[in-house]
Design a protein around this motif. Structure first.
Motif, PDB file in Angstrom:
ATOM      1  N   HIS A   1       2.176  -6.309   7.492  1.00 13.30           N
ATOM      2  CA  HIS A   1       3.454  -6.296   6.770  1.00 13.30           C
ATOM      3  C   HIS A   1       4.296  -5.094   7.130  1.00 13.30           C
ATOM      4  O   HIS A   1       3.800  -4.091   7.645  1.00 13.30           O
ATOM      5  CB  HIS A   1       3.239  -6.372   5.261  1.00 13.30           C
TER       6      HIS A   1
ATOM      7  N   VAL B   1      -5.082  -0.599   6.307  1.00  9.91           N
ATOM      8  CA  VAL B   1      -4.429  -1.312   5.196  1.00  9.91           C
ATOM      9  C   VAL B   1      -3.095  -0.690   4.800  1.00  9.91           C
ATOM     10  O   VAL B   1      -2.254  -1.347   4.188  1.00  9.91           O
ATOM     11  CB  VAL B   1      -5.398  -1.394   3.990  1.00  9.91           C
ATOM     12  N   GLY B   2      -2.895   0.603   5.135  1.00  8.59           N
ATOM     13  CA  GLY B   2      -1.641   1.286   4.835  1.00  8.59           C
ATOM     14  C   GLY B   2      -1.288   2.236   5.964  1.00  8.59           C
ATOM     15  O   GLY B   2      -2.159   2.610   6.761  1.00  8.59           O
TER      16      GLY B   2
ATOM     17  N   LEU C   1      -4.969  -3.373  -0.307  1.00  9.60           N
ATOM     18  CA  LEU C   1      -5.122  -1.994  -0.752  1.00  9.60           C
ATOM     19  C   LEU C   1      -5.702  -1.936  -2.164  1.00  9.60           C
ATOM     20  O   LEU C   1      -5.345  -2.741  -3.016  1.00  9.60           O
ATOM     21  CB  LEU C   1      -3.726  -1.350  -0.745  1.00  9.60           C
TER      22      LEU C   1
ATOM     23  N   PHE D   1       0.594  10.823   0.327  1.00  9.22           N
ATOM     24  CA  PHE D   1       1.017   9.735   1.216  1.00  9.22           C
ATOM     25  C   PHE D   1       2.162  10.194   2.135  1.00  9.22           C
ATOM     26  O   PHE D   1       3.294   9.677   2.061  1.00  9.22           O
ATOM     27  CB  PHE D   1       1.422   8.496   0.397  1.00  9.22           C
TER      28      PHE D   1
ATOM     29  N   HIS E   1      10.617   1.151  -0.298  1.00  6.18           N
ATOM     30  CA  HIS E   1       9.260   1.099  -0.854  1.00  6.18           C
ATOM     31  C   HIS E   1       8.877   2.451  -1.457  1.00  6.18           C
ATOM     32  O   HIS E   1       8.088   2.501  -2.396  1.00  6.18           O
ATOM     33  CB  HIS E   1       8.278   0.710   0.245  1.00  6.18           C
ATOM     34  N   TRP E   2       9.443   3.543  -0.907  1.00  3.67           N
ATOM     35  CA  TRP E   2       9.018   4.872  -1.361  1.00  3.67           C
ATOM     36  C   TRP E   2      10.164   5.598  -2.042  1.00  3.67           C
ATOM     37  O   TRP E   2      11.333   5.409  -1.688  1.00  3.67           O
ATOM     38  CB  TRP E   2       8.511   5.697  -0.171  1.00  3.67           C
TER      39      TRP E   2
ATOM     40  N   HIS F   1       4.373   7.633   4.243  1.00  4.53           N
ATOM     41  CA  HIS F   1       5.346   6.976   3.355  1.00  4.53           C
ATOM     42  C   HIS F   1       6.463   7.971   3.002  1.00  4.53           C
ATOM     43  O   HIS F   1       7.652   7.635   3.068  1.00  4.53           O
ATOM     44  CB  HIS F   1       4.664   6.507   2.066  1.00  4.53           C
TER      45      HIS F   1
ATOM     46  N   LEU G   1      -5.730   0.886  -5.011  1.00  4.62           N
ATOM     47  CA  LEU G   1      -5.356   2.209  -5.515  1.00  4.62           C
ATOM     48  C   LEU G   1      -6.250   2.553  -6.706  1.00  4.62           C
ATOM     49  O   LEU G   1      -6.694   1.662  -7.428  1.00  4.62           O
ATOM     50  CB  LEU G   1      -3.885   2.219  -5.944  1.00  4.62           C
TER      51      LEU G   1
HETATM   52  C1  23J Z   1       1.663   1.939  -2.619  1.00  3.76           C
HETATM   53  C2  23J Z   1       1.046   3.165  -2.782  1.00  3.76           C
HETATM   54  C3  23J Z   1       0.272   3.700  -1.793  1.00  3.76           C
HETATM   55  C4  23J Z   1       0.118   2.996  -0.602  1.00  3.76           C
HETATM   56  C5  23J Z   1       0.741   1.759  -0.401  1.00  3.76           C
HETATM   57  C6  23J Z   1       1.492   1.242  -1.424  1.00  3.76           C
HETATM   58  C7  23J Z   1       0.581   1.005   0.876  1.00  3.76           C
HETATM   59  O1  23J Z   1      -0.322   1.201   1.616  1.00  3.76           O
HETATM   60  C8  23J Z   1       1.603   0.039   1.308  1.00  3.76           C
HETATM   61  O2  23J Z   1       1.279  -1.108   1.636  1.00  3.76           O
HETATM   62  O3  23J Z   1       2.751   0.416   1.392  1.00  3.76           O
HETATM   63  S1  23J Z   1      -0.898   3.669   0.656  1.00  3.76           S
END
Ligand code: 23J
Ligand code: MN
Length: 262
Positions: A78, A195-196, A37, A209, A84-85, A212, A39
């Motif tokens: 993965h 990728v996400g 990814l 997002f 993660h969020w 997420h 960003l």
């Molecule tokens: C962090 C921020 C935005 C995204 C992501 C990570 C991922 O895609 C991820 O792998 O969790 S979109």
């Protein structure tokens, strides 16, 4: 130990031995060239994989070869854990995901034709309801896998990330579909070939997002960069998701396998 008449495992093992049930690898190969990814500024990006050699049947280890890895938690195929969020911050780390959640039914929603015509295609609640009209309601405990055809791009970083002047152009759910999957169905997780788990444009959605935001916020999981979803039927496959049991981990590279009939 002998099988009782109600023990279903001998039949499963027999089906695997005869080829009546096949194992499909849904995992992309993991290497230094696996796309990661990107960003936008000012956010920090994850590194991909790097390896440092310890020995290769040489003076440092005459009969053995081994390496040390550096890798982001969110690289390649993965799992995204709830923590993660920010919406899932009180939820599970990757080590706490119950094993029973990692093995279960998969349903495949195929919008590869639409994504070929429009690489920024957004999956809608209408798409999900149309899928249910054909195949029945998404079962509780299912992994919902979004087939976009994006796995064909996985060996070409530029095509895979598909950066345009206004950011990445890749498919994923719209806000309402993300909310629907998290709140209206008892899914375990949502998986993608990209990728996400969110669309490329999803940083600009409200909320940003949304997959997420809603799916991890509901204590469910994400799976990214899947391969070979074309080999799965719309319903009836069984998936096995095997991330590292990384204590405190927000995610982990995973081996993802599917059992399919035939
Ligand atoms: C962090 C921020 C935005 C995204 C992501 C990570 C991922 O895609 C991820 O792998 O969790 S979109
Ligand atoms: Mn991730």
């Amino acid at each position: 130990m002998s099988a009782t008449p109600s023990d279903p495992l001998p039949a499963v093992l027999q089906a695997l031995a005869s080829g009546a049930v096949r194992v499909v690898d849904l995992t992309q190969p993991l290497s230094e060239s696996t796309p990661v990814l990107r960003l936008p500024e000012p956010f920090v990006n994850t590194p991909g994989l790097t390896r440092r050699r310890l020995s290769r049947y040489d003076d440092a280890g005459p009969a053995w070869a081994w390496d040390v890895l550096e890798i982001g938690e969110h690289v390649g195929t993965h799992l995204d854990a709830p923590i993660h969020w920010i919406t899932g911050r009180d939820g599970a780390d990757v080590a706490s995901v119950p094993p029973g959640r990692l093995v279960g039914p998969a349903v495949v929603i195929d919008r590869s034709a639409e994504c070929a015509a429009d690489p920024g295609y957004l999956l809608t609640v209408g798409d999900i309801e149309a899928w249910e009209a054909d195949h029945g309601r998404i079962p509780d405990g299912a992994w919902v896998l979004f087939r976009s055809g994006w796995d064909a791009r996985a060996d070409d970083e530029e095509a895979f990330l598909n950066a345009g002047p206004d950011g990445p152009v890749t498919p994923g759910p719209d806000v309402e579909a993300a909310r629907f999957l998290a709140s209206e169905r008892g899914i375990v997780g949502f998986g993608v070939e990209t990728v996400g788990i969110d669309a490329g444009a999803a940083g600009g959605f409200d909320p940003g997002f949304p997959v997420h935001h809603y799916v991890l916020g509901a204590g469910r999981y994400g799976l990214t960069q899947l391969a070979n979803l074309a080999e799965l039927p719309p319903t009836g496959a069984l998936v096995v998701v095997a991330p590292l049991r990384l204590v405190g981990g927000t995610g982990s590279p995973a081996r993802v396998l599917a059992l399919v009939a035939g």
